[in-house]
Design an enzyme around this catalytic site. Structure first.
Site, PDB file in Angstrom:
ATOM      1  N   SER A  56       1.135  -0.944   0.036  1.00 15.88           N
ATOM      2  CA  SER A  56       0.148  -0.414  -0.242  1.00 15.88           C
ATOM      3  C   SER A  56       0.687   1.169   0.123  1.00 15.88           C
ATOM      4  O   SER A  56       0.026   2.443  -0.467  1.00 15.88           O
ATOM      5  CB  SER A  56      -1.175  -0.238   1.285  1.00 15.88           C
ATOM      6  OG  SER A  56      -0.184   0.092   2.391  1.00 15.88           O
ATOM      7  N   HIS A 114       1.399   5.358   6.119  1.00 15.71           N
ATOM      8  CA  HIS A 114       1.401   5.884   5.233  1.00 15.71           C
ATOM      9  C   HIS A 114       1.648   7.291   5.383  1.00 15.71           C
ATOM     10  O   HIS A 114       2.005   8.003   6.377  1.00 15.71           O
ATOM     11  CB  HIS A 114      -0.095   6.123   5.034  1.00 15.71           C
ATOM     12  CG  HIS A 114      -0.547   4.456   3.916  1.00 15.71           C
ATOM     13  ND1 HIS A 114      -0.695   3.752   5.623  1.00 15.71           N
ATOM     14  CD2 HIS A 114      -0.110   3.069   3.602  1.00 15.71           C
ATOM     15  CE1 HIS A 114      -1.035   2.228   5.556  1.00 15.71           C
ATOM     16  NE2 HIS A 114      -0.650   2.207   4.273  1.00 15.71           N
ATOM     17  N   ASP A 152      -3.000   6.498  11.701  1.00 16.98           N
ATOM     18  CA  ASP A 152      -2.280   5.724  11.078  1.00 16.98           C
ATOM     19  C   ASP A 152      -0.385   6.326  10.688  1.00 16.98           C
ATOM     20  O   ASP A 152      -0.446   8.158  10.034  1.00 16.98           O
ATOM     21  CB  ASP A 152      -3.035   6.581   9.633  1.00 16.98           C
ATOM     22  CG  ASP A 152      -1.658   5.938   8.692  1.00 16.98           C
ATOM     23  OD1 ASP A 152      -0.297   4.726   8.650  1.00 16.98           O
ATOM     24  OD2 ASP A 152      -2.633   5.614   6.878  1.00 16.98           O
TER      25      ASP A 152
END
Length: 460
Positions: free
Chosen positions: A189, A437, A434
């Site tokens: 990802s 990312h 998060d």
């Protein structure tokens, strides 16, 4: 939480472990903490719907969705509205201990060579090339401004390599160079995060047309019709063949089965179609997995009760990269291959599932020096070691060494703003962060500045 025993000087490349941290000791620590790591790495592709136990500190938050158009402030103050409860208090940085500089980078600097990966983040009044309104391919979890992140100062920095001139990405020139060409981003990802950054930059010149997506929307293909340029992302978190028993929320029903001697044909079958490739891996190898070679189970990584030999994630990752580099260097398709190094996260005071968060608002300074987790340093060491062996005589293989410059950007992650206005209803709500990312726009855009410069340098 994984020990932060590895420290880096301002010019890391090989990132060797400190003498008192040998691999045996690290593996021992890893084996004790692997349950936490397994949960942690669920975020490598997508965050689950589970809530963390992080209690967010109360403070006001701006409702701003569009990036601020104001000039670069001298101290990057937090933009806030005292009447808004949708908030998370963001903090400044603290200095971290220093350590010895990497010898290879110092050698380059002493020789007066340009090293795109040694430098610092400097203020940039011009801001990003796009906004969350001008780009329509940003995934919700990375759309930090739309989701209510209160500060915008993290948008006004650029990577400044020492001894180099690194211009901003020139989308018009890139598309002209890429007429009738094809790019493939191969990995997990983070690779998808990277390709979305590139799409956003290019879309300011020509909007991309999505022509394919898989059932789970993890692999996609876009076309730029005016330039006959194709851009693809292929989701293959291990790069090798893997049987994965996880749903879209990251919940596992069985151990991953990894075939260390077989590459994932999702990307190898398409490799000959690409003129340029960006390959990366790493984080998923920390998950519990059973290892296979020659149609035989040879061991595992963290599989208590299975009566199998513990081989360690480093064994599997090294084997996987050897397979990858062997494939790309022996292929008849001499695509230019950028191998991107591991991306460190910035969880502080816990993991994502145990209260870890990332609420810094400015980059670490070069002189601060930054600790990196032993796990990441082991991965980084494997990557550079296998790359150097494969690179010998392979002119089409390039190292996209984003680890250090990414390590300096704890301010660039969504944090709690992976969700839409997470504190709108309750100031003290428990939220999931998060810290792996990257917000879009954000620091990851500089990765493409470097890729562009490497392309230009290669053409000279």
């Amino acid at each position: 939480m994984v020990n932060k025993g590895m420290r880096f000087g301002m010019n890391p490349l090989s990132f060797p472990l400190q003498k008192h941290h040998n691999h045996v000791f690290i593996k021992l620590i890893v084996s004790f903490l692997l349950v936490g790591l397994t949960f942690r790495l669920l975020i490598s592709d997508s965050f689950t719907t589970f809530s963390s136990i992080f209690q967010s500190p109360p403070s006001p938050l701006s409702n701003a969705i569009v990036i601020a158009e104001s000039p670069l402030p001298s101290s990057f103050p937090i933009q806030s509205n005292d009447d808004n409860d949708d908030s998370l208090e963001y903090q400044g940085n603290q200095s971290l201990p220093s350590s010895k500089a990497d010898k290879l980078h110092l050698k380059n600097l002493d020789a007066g060579k340009c090293d795109l990966f040694a430098g610092e983040w400097v203020p940039d009044q011009s801001g990003p090339e796009y906004t969350n309104e001008s780009c329509h391919v940003i995934e919700d979890h990375q759309n930090c401004m739309r989701n209510g992140r209160p500060d915008s100062g993290y948008l006004y920095w650029r990577w400044n390599p020492r001894g180099c001139n690194l211009p901003k990405f020139n989308a018009k020139r890139f598309l002209e160079l890429m007429k009738n060409k094809s790019w493939g981003f191969i990995g997990d990802s983070i690779s998808r995060n990277h390709v979305q950054s590139l799409l956003c930059i290019l879309s300011q010149v020509e909007p991309a047309v999505e022509v394919y997506h898989d059932e789970e929307y993890r692999s996609k293909i876009w076309k730029f019709p005016s330039h006959n340029f194709t851009l693809s992302v292929i989701w293959t978190p291990f790069l090798i063949k893997a049987d994965i028993f996880e749903d879209m929320n990251g919940v596992s029903s069985s151990e991953i089965q990894l075939y260390l001697d077989t590459l994932d044909d999702k990307w190898t079958n398409k490799y000959e179609n690409f003129d340029y490739v960006v390959i990366a891996g790493g984080k998923w190898f920390l998950k519990t997995a059973i290892y296979h070679e020659n149609s035989t189970v040879t061991g595992c990584h963290y599989c208590p009760g299975k009566n199998l030999t513990e081989l360690g994630f480093d064994h599997a990752y090294r084997k996987a990269l050897q397979q990858v580099f062997k494939f790309v260097t022996s292929s008849n398709n001499k695509a230019m291959v950028f191998f991107r190094t591991t991306t460190p996260d910035h969880f502080e005071n816990g993991e994502w599932f145990s209260g870890g968060y990332c609420n810094r608002t400015v980059p670490f300074k070069e002189e601060d020096q930054v600790d990196m987790r032993d796990i990441d340093s082991i991965m980084r060491d494997i990557e550079v070691g296998e790359f150097e062996k494969a690179h010998d005589g392979a002119a089409n293989l390039k190292l996209l060494d984003t680890t250090y410059l990414s390590l300096l950007r704890p301010d660039g992650h969504p944090g709690p703003y992976r969700q839409f206005h997470p504190f709108a209803k309750e100031r003290n709500v428990k939220v999931q962060n998060d810290c792996l990312h990257w917000c879009l726009p954000g620091p990851i855009d500089s990765w493409n500045d470097i890729v562009m410069e490497m392309l230009i340098n290669d053409a000279r």
